[in-house]
Design a protein around this motif. Structure first.
Motif, PDB file in Angstrom:
ATOM      1  N   ASP A  83       4.117 -21.942  17.187  1.00  0.00           N
ATOM      2  CA  ASP A  83       4.726 -20.647  16.301  1.00  0.00           C
ATOM      3  C   ASP A  83       5.650 -20.926  15.432  1.00  0.00           C
ATOM      4  O   ASP A  83       6.539 -21.366  14.792  1.00  0.00           O
ATOM      5  N   GLY A  93       4.382 -17.980  12.727  1.00  0.00           N
ATOM      6  CA  GLY A  93       5.831 -17.374  13.548  1.00  0.00           C
ATOM      7  C   GLY A  93       4.628 -15.793  13.393  1.00  0.00           C
ATOM      8  O   GLY A  93       4.978 -15.466  15.160  1.00  0.00           O
ATOM      9  N   LYS A 117      -3.045 -19.847  15.734  1.00  0.00           N
ATOM     10  CA  LYS A 117      -2.140 -18.898  16.684  1.00  0.00           C
ATOM     11  C   LYS A 117      -3.316 -18.695  17.573  1.00  0.00           C
ATOM     12  O   LYS A 117      -2.074 -18.228  18.868  1.00  0.00           O
TER      13      LYS A 117
END
Length: 267
Positions: free
Chosen positions: A25, A31, A166
């Motif tokens: 992250d 992010g 992710k």
């Protein structure tokens, strides 16, 4: 119907409970999905609308030197990406412990996951850089090469490389990334030779085999993914189903391209 619902629920919980690298992250572009979506939106807007309109009354850009440098970089970068898989012993990691019914949370697998995450980020970065392929087509007024297959392939690969890293990374991604990187070594070598000038075209007799190589790549991917399901490997099955779906789509699109580009010409 009940079995389908159970499968959906199980895969949903698998995604929620997945133990991905917590450092991801904080990495560039990881992010939130905002940055990568903005990049893809700008890419699609330029190659489908703004770029062709801008070049409509302009002569094509001569980017010979830039194309040589770009393609040489892609060859070297693809070689480096493929070596990352060897550094984590990709085949041992995939065909060894991953299908074992024992718990996977060991020091070795944690280290493999960390290396997998780092390699996956660089692979994702490569997919962003490869968006320039289409930009160069537009600037050189090669709009016929900006096909649905080309744009879909670049867009979906870039976005879901981000999603893979992710949301739900898994060992099966190593083999797919390795195969794709090897194919890109061949592909960008072809583009590099082509960029050197007309005098080198005699060395490009193998152009028609590039699509065949890509189809072989997808065939190996398809077989491997089906095997992981058949052997009930302890890998994220939601990820396997997603990979399977896209591999089938790519096989259809690349087969259709091969048929139109080469079979019809022969006829």
């Amino acid at each position: 119907m009940a079995n389908i619902m159970k499968l959906v629920v199980d895969n949903y919980h698998e995604i929620l409970e997945n133990h991905k690298d917590p450092n991801v992250d904080s990495w560039p572009l990881m992010g939130s999905p905002g940055p990568v979506l903005c990049i893809l939106a700008a890419y699609l807007t330029f190659v489908l609308k703004v770029g062709p309109k801008m070049m409509e009354k302009r002569p094509a850009f001569q980017l010979n030197t830039l194309m040589i440098v770009y393609n040489a970089f892609q060859v070297v970068f693809s070689i480096w990406l493929s070596t990352l898989a060897w550094n984590v012993n990709v085949f041992s990691a995939i065909f060894g412990g991953s299908c074992n019914s024992a718990a996977r949370e060991t020091q070795e697998t944690v280290e493999i996951q960390a290396m997998l995450s780092r390699g996956a980020w660089w692979y994702f970065f490569a997919k962003i850089i490869e968006l320039l392929d289409t930009v160069f087509f537009v600037l050189r007024k090669k709009q016929n090469q900006v096909s649905f297959l080309h744009v879909y392939h670049h867009t979906i690969t870039c976005f879901f490389s981000w999603c893979y890293l992710k949301v739900i990374p898994g060992e099966q991604g190593m083999l797919l990334g390795f195969l794709n990187s090897v194919v890109h070594i061949i592909m960008y070598t072809y583009y590099l030779i082509a960029a050197l000038g007309p005098q080198y075209r005699k060395y490009l007799w193998w152009k028609k085999y590039m699509t065949s190589i890509q189809l072989v790549q997808f065939g190996i991917m398809l077989f491997y993914l089906i095997m992981t399901l058949a052997m009930d490997c302890r890998m994220p099955k939601a990820l396997t189903y997603f990979f399977l779906t896209n591999v089938v789509i790519f096989i259809y699109l690349f087969s259709d391209f091969y048929r139109k580009a080469y079979k019809k010409k022969q006829a």
